[in-house]
Enzyme design. Sequence first.
Site, mmCIF file in Angstrom:
data_model
loop_
_atom_site.group_PDB
_atom_site.id
_atom_site.type_symbol
_atom_site.label_atom_id
_atom_site.label_comp_id
_atom_site.label_asym_id
_atom_site.label_seq_id
_atom_site.Cartn_x
_atom_site.Cartn_y
_atom_site.Cartn_z
ATOM 1 N N CYS A 92 0.780 -1.247 -0.044
ATOM 2 C CA CYS A 92 -0.032 -0.128 -0.010
ATOM 3 C C CYS A 92 0.940 1.224 0.217
ATOM 4 O O CYS A 92 1.801 1.324 0.778
ATOM 5 C CB CYS A 92 -0.872 -0.038 1.191
ATOM 6 S SG CYS A 92 -1.691 1.407 1.672
ATOM 7 N N GLU A 93 0.625 2.034 -1.017
ATOM 8 C CA GLU A 93 1.384 3.314 -1.021
ATOM 9 C C GLU A 93 1.098 4.476 0.059
ATOM 10 O O GLU A 93 2.186 5.350 0.435
ATOM 11 C CB GLU A 93 1.160 3.964 -2.249
ATOM 12 C CG GLU A 93 -0.325 4.683 -2.546
ATOM 13 C CD GLU A 93 -0.225 5.433 -3.759
ATOM 14 O OE1 GLU A 93 -1.104 6.225 -3.866
ATOM 15 O OE2 GLU A 93 0.248 4.856 -4.908
ATOM 16 N N HIS A 94 -0.046 4.205 0.804
ATOM 17 C CA HIS A 94 -0.391 4.952 2.069
ATOM 18 C C HIS A 94 0.517 4.707 3.314
ATOM 19 O O HIS A 94 0.885 5.520 4.077
ATOM 20 C CB HIS A 94 -1.787 5.043 2.247
ATOM 21 C CG HIS A 94 -2.590 5.365 1.063
ATOM 22 N ND1 HIS A 94 -3.643 4.795 0.886
ATOM 23 C CD2 HIS A 94 -2.200 6.452 0.208
ATOM 24 C CE1 HIS A 94 -4.288 5.484 -0.312
ATOM 25 N NE2 HIS A 94 -3.386 6.270 -0.822
ATOM 26 N N HIS A 95 0.792 3.290 3.415
ATOM 27 C CA HIS A 95 1.497 3.023 4.861
ATOM 28 C C HIS A 95 2.687 2.297 4.609
ATOM 29 O O HIS A 95 3.235 1.661 5.429
ATOM 30 C CB HIS A 95 0.524 2.433 5.774
ATOM 31 C CG HIS A 95 -0.925 3.222 6.038
ATOM 32 N ND1 HIS A 95 -1.914 3.141 5.622
ATOM 33 C CD2 HIS A 95 -1.003 4.088 7.121
ATOM 34 C CE1 HIS A 95 -2.819 3.861 5.874
ATOM 35 N NE2 HIS A 95 -2.139 4.635 6.935
ATOM 36 N N GLN A 133 -4.918 -0.449 -4.764
ATOM 37 C CA GLN A 133 -5.668 -1.656 -5.742
ATOM 38 C C GLN A 133 -6.315 -1.106 -6.586
ATOM 39 O O GLN A 133 -6.182 -1.846 -7.858
ATOM 40 C CB GLN A 133 -6.622 -2.487 -4.617
ATOM 41 C CG GLN A 133 -7.115 -3.729 -5.105
ATOM 42 C CD GLN A 133 -7.657 -4.694 -4.242
ATOM 43 O OE1 GLN A 133 -7.461 -4.528 -3.067
ATOM 44 N NE2 GLN A 133 -8.837 -5.181 -4.811
ATOM 45 N N HIS A 161 -5.892 -6.302 2.879
ATOM 46 C CA HIS A 161 -4.835 -5.135 3.022
ATOM 47 C C HIS A 161 -4.542 -5.105 4.344
ATOM 48 O O HIS A 161 -5.290 -5.085 5.557
ATOM 49 C CB HIS A 161 -5.629 -3.904 2.851
ATOM 50 C CG HIS A 161 -5.893 -3.495 1.327
ATOM 51 N ND1 HIS A 161 -5.147 -2.724 0.740
ATOM 52 C CD2 HIS A 161 -6.634 -4.170 0.620
ATOM 53 C CE1 HIS A 161 -5.597 -2.595 -0.568
ATOM 54 N NE2 HIS A 161 -6.501 -3.694 -0.926
ATOM 55 N N CYS A 163 -2.890 -3.156 6.149
ATOM 56 C CA CYS A 163 -3.038 -1.750 6.795
ATOM 57 C C CYS A 163 -4.415 -1.720 7.378
ATOM 58 O O CYS A 163 -4.820 -0.894 8.512
ATOM 59 C CB CYS A 163 -2.875 -0.454 5.784
ATOM 60 S SG CYS A 163 -4.184 -0.600 4.549
#
Length: 204
Positions: A92-95, A133, A161, A163
Amino acid sequence: MDDAIFTAGARKIRRPSREEAEAAVRTLIAYAGEDPEREGLRDTPKRVVKAYAELFSGYSQTDEEVLDRIFTEVAGYEELILVRDIPFYSHCEHHMVPFIGKAHIAYYPTTGVVGLSKLARIVEMYARRLQTQETMTAQVSNAIEKVLKPRGAAVLIEAEHLCMAMRGVQKPGASTVTARFTGCFKTDPTEQARFMMMVRGEGK
């Protein structure tokens, strides 16, 4: 690849050296409250940087390189081709926490077909990047459209996910499903239904 300049969108970015990357990992270890010089952690920065080279190797490939050979001698075959249950691991690019799942790809060929392993490789290429995704689903679909120019393509991705499982709402086992349809799959609901049934193993 250390000290290389690469382009991300409209920006040119300097790739840090291996030494700089390892120093960043040591900083994160210390930020977490650990001693980066402890015996068990002393070589961790080197291991992490080496692992990143593999986990994010998708940045060094392109659609055309992966889908590099189209076979035209298929005796006029124009029916549905489906590869389902392609496993993948992404981040995941956020976390920067993993999400893990399966991809299902179908298309109707026009001028030819690609080797079945190539469809798995295009999933792998985009999975080995910092991702969402939704973006990954569109990227796989766009690659098939651009290179194969099929009558229609369908891509469905389902994943868990971490996260969501390890942090935040902490709901392990929750599954996220994304899909994209083009061509005849987009315009004909019966084709979408057929694809979904075949993905679930309920029909032909």
